[in-house]
Design a protein around this motif. Structure first.
Motif, PDB file in Angstrom:
ATOM      1  N   ASN A   1       0.816  -1.221   0.000  1.00 17.06           N
ATOM      2  CA  ASN A   1       0.000   0.000   0.000  1.00 17.06           C
ATOM      3  C   ASN A   1       0.849   1.271   0.000  1.00 17.06           C
ATOM      4  O   ASN A   1       0.316   2.377  -0.008  1.00 17.06           O
ATOM      5  N   LYS A   2       2.183   1.087   0.042  1.00 16.24           N
ATOM      6  CA  LYS A   2       3.156   2.181  -0.135  1.00 16.24           C
ATOM      7  C   LYS A   2       3.190   3.200   1.004  1.00 16.24           C
ATOM      8  O   LYS A   2       3.835   4.236   0.891  1.00 16.24           O
ATOM      9  N   LEU A   3       2.509   2.881   2.114  1.00 12.38           N
ATOM     10  CA  LEU A   3       2.540   3.774   3.267  1.00 12.38           C
ATOM     11  C   LEU A   3       2.865   2.985   4.523  1.00 12.38           C
ATOM     12  O   LEU A   3       2.429   1.843   4.681  1.00 12.38           O
TER      13      LEU A   3
ATOM     14  N   GLY B   1       5.013   7.548   7.045  1.00 18.04           N
ATOM     15  CA  GLY B   1       4.860   8.139   5.715  1.00 18.04           C
ATOM     16  C   GLY B   1       5.084   7.157   4.587  1.00 18.04           C
ATOM     17  O   GLY B   1       4.938   5.936   4.765  1.00 18.04           O
ATOM     18  N   SER B   2       5.475   7.665   3.444  1.00 11.74           N
ATOM     19  CA  SER B   2       5.694   6.844   2.256  1.00 11.74           C
ATOM     20  C   SER B   2       6.863   5.884   2.473  1.00 11.74           C
ATOM     21  O   SER B   2       7.909   6.278   3.005  1.00 11.74           O
ATOM     22  N   THR B   3       6.693   4.647   2.029  1.00 12.76           N
ATOM     23  CA  THR B   3       7.800   3.682   2.147  1.00 12.76           C
ATOM     24  C   THR B   3       9.021   4.160   1.376  1.00 12.76           C
ATOM     25  O   THR B   3      10.157   3.946   1.809  1.00 12.76           O
ATOM     26  N   GLU B   4       8.791   4.829   0.267  1.00 13.85           N
ATOM     27  CA  GLU B   4       9.931   5.268  -0.547  1.00 13.85           C
ATOM     28  C   GLU B   4      10.683   6.425   0.095  1.00 13.85           C
ATOM     29  O   GLU B   4      11.872   6.623  -0.170  1.00 13.85           O
ATOM     30  N   ASP B   5      10.012   7.181   0.966  1.00 17.82           N
ATOM     31  CA  ASP B   5      10.697   8.237   1.708  1.00 17.82           C
ATOM     32  C   ASP B   5      11.422   7.679   2.933  1.00 17.82           C
ATOM     33  O   ASP B   5      12.516   8.125   3.277  1.00 17.82           O
TER      34      ASP B   5
ATOM     35  N   THR C   1      -4.548  -0.274  -1.537  1.00 11.60           N
ATOM     36  CA  THR C   1      -4.766   1.095  -1.075  1.00 11.60           C
ATOM     37  C   THR C   1      -4.946   1.076   0.434  1.00 11.60           C
ATOM     38  O   THR C   1      -5.844   0.388   0.941  1.00 11.60           O
ATOM     39  N   LYS C   2      -4.100   1.794   1.132  1.00  9.76           N
ATOM     40  CA  LYS C   2      -4.265   1.893   2.588  1.00  9.76           C
ATOM     41  C   LYS C   2      -5.607   2.553   2.884  1.00  9.76           C
ATOM     42  O   LYS C   2      -5.986   3.544   2.256  1.00  9.76           O
TER      43      LYS C   2
ATOM     44  N   ASN D   1      -5.295   6.106   1.220  1.00 10.59           N
ATOM     45  CA  ASN D   1      -3.991   6.728   0.934  1.00 10.59           C
ATOM     46  C   ASN D   1      -3.625   7.846   1.913  1.00 10.59           C
ATOM     47  O   ASN D   1      -2.893   8.771   1.565  1.00 10.59           O
TER      48      ASN D   1
ATOM     49  N   ALA E   1      -1.698   8.404   5.373  1.00 10.71           N
ATOM     50  CA  ALA E   1      -0.793   7.735   6.310  1.00 10.71           C
ATOM     51  C   ALA E   1      -1.295   7.822   7.747  1.00 10.71           C
ATOM     52  O   ALA E   1      -1.084   6.909   8.551  1.00 10.71           O
TER      53      ALA E   1
END
Length: 280
Positions: A175-177, A181-185, A236-237, A246, A248
């Protein structure tokens, strides 16, 4: 269950978990909403289970490595009859079995989990035991995407491929969060699919909130003989609740009275729309 029935069941589970978290004033809401479709497909269609005999030797095994998002799992186990549904009202209360992470004092739970990065290692051991004991059961492991920053995940990934564990299916709730925050951050993961493929896994990417895709991927595993399968479930979170999706902040946000009422109304509308659709 048919795809339509599974979709409706997932809506019911989302309603139940929101009410449970609201009542307890505690819980991990966003991730439980994102993983509901995967768990619904597993427990109502894919896995071999017997709620009346939870230690049945031939049962499929499920490990919730993403242990903090246990609320959807508690609701499903209760609905399946592993324990009385009334016990859901004790979630996160003093003395309860239904704590904020999987607890193997509860029928249907294979292993206590919660410290991220441990579930896949446990699952590799279970799958390897099945191979060596010539047993036919399968092992499923649900991980979070934030968990992919744990080194133990990659040690287990290496072992799963080395032992050719095609009875093992791992699912990432992508879900990328995560909490901060964002996993990529927080800790960049991409290219995540390529990394798993490089470790020797067969990788299947799906929309993890589209029930037909979830069922097809889970039922097709193993997709390659001699390889474990990794299902990248892009989700989607906060799925199903428009104002939570989406966001967080909803990682462990407890819905207020007003938010709960709005969320249940949205889910009721979704279910009504489903009822008018033709059967898949």
């Amino acid at each position: 269950m048919s795809i339509k029935q599974l979709k409706m069941k997932a809506i019911d589970i989302r309603c139940e978990l929101l009410q449970m978290i609201h009542r307890a004033k505690a819980g991990h809401t966003g991730g439980s909403l994102s993983n509901t479709d995967v768990l619904t497909a597993l427990y109502y269609r894919v896995m071999k289970l017997d709620p009346q005999n939870p230690k049945w030797d031939e049962r499929d095994r499920f490990i919730a490595s993403k242990g903090h998002a246990v609320e959807s799992l508690w609701c499903i186990l209760a609905d399946k009859g592993f324990f009385p549904k009334e016990e859901l009202s004790t979630f996160s209360q003093f003395g309860t079995r239904l704590i904020g992470h999987p607890n193997n004092k509860v029928p249907g739970i294979e292993m206590n989990t919660g410290a991220l990065g441990h579930g896949l290692s446990i699952s590799v051991g279970m799958a390897l035991a099945a191979k060596r004991d010539h047993k036919g059961y399968r092992v499923f492991c649900l991980m979070g995407d934030g968990e992919q920053a744990e080194g133990s995940v990659w040690e287990a990934a290496m072992a799963g491929a080395h032992y050719k564990l095609d009875n093992l299916t791992a699912i990432i709730d992508r879900n990328k969060l995560q909490i901060s925050g964002s996993t990529e951050d927080v800790m960049g993961l991409e290219p995540l699919e390529e990394k798993w493929a490089a470790f020797g896994w067969q990788v299947v990417s799906i929309n993890g909130n589209e029930m037909a895709e979830v069922v097809a991927a889970l039922e097709a595993a193993p997709t390659v003989k001699g390889k474990p399968t990794l299902i990248m479930a892009n989700t989607t979170k906060g799925k199903g609740i428009s104002f939570a999706e989406n966001v967080a902040h909803w990682h462990h946000h407890v819905p207020s009275d007003e938010e709960l009422a709005l969320a249940l109304a949205e889910l009721a509308a979704s279910k009504q729309a489903l009822l008018s659709e033709k059967e898949d």
